[in-house]
Design a protein around this motif. Structure first.
Motif, PDB file in Angstrom:
ATOM      1  N   ARG A  30       0.836  -1.211   0.000  1.00 21.26           N
ATOM      2  CA  ARG A  30       0.000   0.000   0.000  1.00 21.26           C
ATOM      3  C   ARG A  30       0.868   1.257   0.000  1.00 21.26           C
ATOM      4  O   ARG A  30       0.567   2.249  -0.666  1.00 21.26           O
ATOM      5  CB  ARG A  30      -0.920  -0.008   1.220  1.00 21.26           C
ATOM      6  CG  ARG A  30      -1.956   1.113   1.223  1.00 21.26           C
ATOM      7  CD  ARG A  30      -2.794   1.052   2.484  1.00 21.26           C
ATOM      8  NE  ARG A  30      -1.994   1.343   3.675  1.00 21.26           N
ATOM      9  CZ  ARG A  30      -2.432   1.153   4.919  1.00 21.26           C
ATOM     10  NH1 ARG A  30      -3.635   0.639   5.129  1.00 21.26           N
ATOM     11  NH2 ARG A  30      -1.660   1.456   5.942  1.00 21.26           N
ATOM     12  N   CYS A  31       1.965   1.220   0.753  1.00 24.10           N
ATOM     13  CA  CYS A  31       2.901   2.349   0.741  1.00 24.10           C
ATOM     14  C   CYS A  31       3.505   2.540  -0.647  1.00 24.10           C
ATOM     15  O   CYS A  31       3.722   3.676  -1.093  1.00 24.10           O
ATOM     16  CB  CYS A  31       4.018   2.122   1.755  1.00 24.10           C
ATOM     17  SG  CYS A  31       3.491   2.073   3.490  1.00 24.10           S
ATOM     18  N   LEU A  32       3.804   1.450  -1.332  1.00 21.34           N
ATOM     19  CA  LEU A  32       4.423   1.532  -2.656  1.00 21.34           C
ATOM     20  C   LEU A  32       3.531   2.273  -3.642  1.00 21.34           C
ATOM     21  O   LEU A  32       4.005   3.132  -4.393  1.00 21.34           O
ATOM     22  CB  LEU A  32       4.722   0.131  -3.188  1.00 21.34           C
ATOM     23  CG  LEU A  32       5.800  -0.681  -2.486  1.00 21.34           C
ATOM     24  CD1 LEU A  32       5.942  -2.041  -3.154  1.00 21.34           C
ATOM     25  CD2 LEU A  32       7.130   0.049  -2.527  1.00 21.34           C
ATOM     26  N   VAL A  33       2.244   1.946  -3.667  1.00 23.09           N
ATOM     27  CA  VAL A  33       1.367   2.579  -4.659  1.00 23.09           C
ATOM     28  C   VAL A  33       1.083   4.030  -4.307  1.00 23.09           C
ATOM     29  O   VAL A  33       0.670   4.810  -5.160  1.00 23.09           O
ATOM     30  CB  VAL A  33       0.047   1.807  -4.835  1.00 23.09           C
ATOM     31  CG1 VAL A  33       0.308   0.401  -5.331  1.00 23.09           C
ATOM     32  CG2 VAL A  33      -0.775   1.787  -3.554  1.00 23.09           C
ATOM     33  N   GLN A  34       1.319   4.414  -3.066  1.00 24.58           N
ATOM     34  CA  GLN A  34       1.105   5.803  -2.676  1.00 24.58           C
ATOM     35  C   GLN A  34       2.227   6.705  -3.183  1.00 24.58           C
ATOM     36  O   GLN A  34       2.061   7.911  -3.283  1.00 24.58           O
ATOM     37  CB  GLN A  34       0.992   5.917  -1.150  1.00 24.58           C
ATOM     38  CG  GLN A  34       0.596   7.307  -0.679  1.00 24.58           C
ATOM     39  CD  GLN A  34       0.369   7.364   0.819  1.00 24.58           C
ATOM     40  OE1 GLN A  34       0.084   6.353   1.452  1.00 24.58           O
ATOM     41  NE2 GLN A  34       0.500   8.546   1.397  1.00 24.58           N
ATOM     42  N   HIS A  35       3.380   6.124  -3.504  1.00 28.24           N
ATOM     43  CA  HIS A  35       4.551   6.895  -3.948  1.00 28.24           C
ATOM     44  C   HIS A  35       4.919   7.953  -2.912  1.00 28.24           C
ATOM     45  O   HIS A  35       5.183   9.117  -3.250  1.00 28.24           O
ATOM     46  CB  HIS A  35       4.300   7.538  -5.314  1.00 28.24           C
ATOM     47  CG  HIS A  35       3.996   6.551  -6.393  1.00 28.24           C
ATOM     48  ND1 HIS A  35       4.912   5.639  -6.856  1.00 28.24           N
ATOM     49  CD2 HIS A  35       2.852   6.314  -7.095  1.00 28.24           C
ATOM     50  CE1 HIS A  35       4.366   4.891  -7.800  1.00 28.24           C
ATOM     51  NE2 HIS A  35       3.118   5.267  -7.950  1.00 28.24           N
ATOM     52  N   ALA A  36       4.925   7.545  -1.658  1.00 27.85           N
ATOM     53  CA  ALA A  36       5.214   8.475  -0.567  1.00 27.85           C
ATOM     54  C   ALA A  36       6.694   8.789  -0.495  1.00 27.85           C
ATOM     55  O   ALA A  36       7.541   7.940  -0.776  1.00 27.85           O
ATOM     56  CB  ALA A  36       4.741   7.884   0.759  1.00 27.85           C
ATOM     57  N   ARG A  37       7.001  10.003  -0.101  1.00 27.09           N
ATOM     58  CA  ARG A  37       8.395  10.384   0.116  1.00 27.09           C
ATOM     59  C   ARG A  37       8.878   9.984   1.499  1.00 27.09           C
ATOM     60  O   ARG A  37      10.073   9.793   1.722  1.00 27.09           O
ATOM     61  CB  ARG A  37       8.545  11.894  -0.061  1.00 27.09           C
ATOM     62  CG  ARG A  37       8.275  12.383  -1.476  1.00 27.09           C
ATOM     63  CD  ARG A  37       8.180  13.899  -1.515  1.00 27.09           C
ATOM     64  NE  ARG A  37       9.398  14.521  -1.026  1.00 27.09           N
ATOM     65  CZ  ARG A  37       9.442  15.751  -0.496  1.00 27.09           C
ATOM     66  NH1 ARG A  37       8.341  16.454  -0.355  1.00 27.09           N
ATOM     67  NH2 ARG A  37      10.588  16.255  -0.102  1.00 27.09           N
ATOM     68  N   LEU A  38       7.945   9.882   2.436  1.00 29.57           N
ATOM     69  CA  LEU A  38       8.269   9.490   3.806  1.00 29.57           C
ATOM     70  C   LEU A  38       7.373   8.314   4.187  1.00 29.57           C
ATOM     71  O   LEU A  38       6.144   8.399   4.106  1.00 29.57           O
ATOM     72  CB  LEU A  38       8.040  10.658   4.766  1.00 29.57           C
ATOM     73  CG  LEU A  38       8.176  10.369   6.264  1.00 29.57           C
ATOM     74  CD1 LEU A  38       9.604   9.960   6.608  1.00 29.57           C
ATOM     75  CD2 LEU A  38       7.757  11.592   7.090  1.00 29.57           C
ATOM     76  N   ILE A  39       7.994   7.206   4.586  1.00 32.53           N
ATOM     77  CA  ILE A  39       7.258   6.012   5.000  1.00 32.53           C
ATOM     78  C   ILE A  39       7.532   5.791   6.483  1.00 32.53           C
ATOM     79  O   ILE A  39       8.685   5.646   6.900  1.00 32.53           O
ATOM     80  CB  ILE A  39       7.685   4.781   4.195  1.00 32.53           C
ATOM     81  CG1 ILE A  39       7.377   4.998   2.701  1.00 32.53           C
ATOM     82  CG2 ILE A  39       6.986   3.522   4.699  1.00 32.53           C
ATOM     83  CD1 ILE A  39       7.902   3.892   1.803  1.00 32.53           C
ATOM     84  N   ILE A  40       6.456   5.778   7.280  1.00 28.64           N
ATOM     85  CA  ILE A  40       6.564   5.624   8.726  1.00 28.64           C
ATOM     86  C   ILE A  40       5.930   4.292   9.116  1.00 28.64           C
ATOM     87  O   ILE A  40       4.750   4.054   8.837  1.00 28.64           O
ATOM     88  CB  ILE A  40       5.878   6.798   9.452  1.00 28.64           C
ATOM     89  CG1 ILE A  40       6.590   8.110   9.114  1.00 28.64           C
ATOM     90  CG2 ILE A  40       5.869   6.565  10.952  1.00 28.64           C
ATOM     91  CD1 ILE A  40       5.951   9.338   9.741  1.00 28.64           C
ATOM     92  N   LEU A  41       6.709   3.441   9.760  1.00 28.96           N
ATOM     93  CA  LEU A  41       6.272   2.092  10.114  1.00 28.96           C
ATOM     94  C   LEU A  41       6.408   1.891  11.619  1.00 28.96           C
ATOM     95  O   LEU A  41       7.499   2.060  12.177  1.00 28.96           O
ATOM     96  CB  LEU A  41       7.117   1.054   9.379  1.00 28.96           C
ATOM     97  CG  LEU A  41       7.243   1.213   7.861  1.00 28.96           C
ATOM     98  CD1 LEU A  41       8.341   0.311   7.320  1.00 28.96           C
ATOM     99  CD2 LEU A  41       5.924   0.900   7.184  1.00 28.96           C
TER     100      LEU A  41
END
Length: 255
Positions: free
Chosen positions: A162-173
């Motif tokens: 889901r993070c991949l398809v969002q093309h986010a610059r910042l990924i918080i896990l």
């Protein structure tokens, strides 16, 4: 002196993600997080390390404006609230309603919504992107499963898709590796390294001290306050760990 050093780091233009003077208090006024300040560069994998109850998850929810707080998180000097579509967040599994009637594919498609127009629904282009992301995390064969039918490791891989398809610059896990299988952890770390190489910045709450040097470019050790922050080689020291965990000897936990 420690906080002043972090303030100077935050001011440097090559740091994409920064936390400035973030504090969180209970209603009675007791602080659970006190003046947290640090910064990490673009294209890096960064660990948020500390004992249970140290304020790690609280810090994440604060900078994402999910709870009342003081201070601010920034992306390129812009408050995170103003660039929400550039941020992907995966909460602890215990905070997720696994009975919600959504399939694996539907869950991944949620990551496309920040880039869609108001009231627009995902089209075939978004569906192809979602399937491609599921293939990257080795979960394409599960696309029609309800999310509650997955193992912990499978679920975390879906959230990463889901993070991949969002093309986010910042990924918080938030604790993505808690209770998952070794294969899922390896798949996720390989993909996170690729994302960081491509310029994304990853911030992850993590508990396994033995894997910290191999997993993270930078770390922030906290226990209600920032104990140390910076490159793993210089911040992840026995002295910082003793302060963070209140232990006389932490050497065995790092073997």
């Amino acid at each position: 002196m420690l906080i002043r050093l972090y303030e100077l780091v935050v001011e440097r233009s090559d740091f994409i993600f920064s936390v400035a003077h973030v504090s969180v208090a209970y209603q009675a006024g007791q602080r659970v997080l006190d003046d947290a300040t640090f910064a990490f560069p673009a294209g890096s994998i960064n660990g948020l390390i500390g004992p249970n109850g140290a304020g790690k998850s609280t810090l994440l929810r604060a900078v994402l404006n999910m709870i009342p707080h003081q201070g601010q998180g920034y992306l390129d000097d812009i408050p995170l609230a103003a660039v929400a579509k550039d941020i992907a967040y995966v909460a602890q599994t215990s905070r997720i309603d696994l009975t919600f009637p959504i399939t694996v594919l539907g869950c991944v498609l949620l990551g496309t919504y920040p880039r869609l127009a108001l009231l627009q629904r995902p089209r075939e282009r978004e569906r192809r992107a979602a399937r491609s992301a599921l293939a990257e995390v080795d979960m394409l064969d599960f696309q029609q499963r309800q999310i509650g039918q997955l193992s912990g490791g499978q679920l975390q891989r879906v959230f990463l898709a889901r993070c991949l398809v969002q093309h986010a610059r910042l990924i918080i896990l938030d604790e993505p590796f808690a209770g998952i299988d070794a294969h899922s952890e390896q798949v996720m770390m390989a993909l996170l390294r690729t994302l960081a190489h491509n310029g994304e910045t990853i911030l992850m709450v993590h508990h396994d001290l033995k894997t910290v040097p191999a997993y993270f470019d930078n770390v922030a050790l906290i226990n209600r306050r920032v104990i140390a922050a910076g490159p793993t080689a210089t911040a992840f020291t026995d002295d910082a760990l003793r302060q963070a965990y209140g232990l006389a000897d932490v050497g065995g936990d790092r073997q």
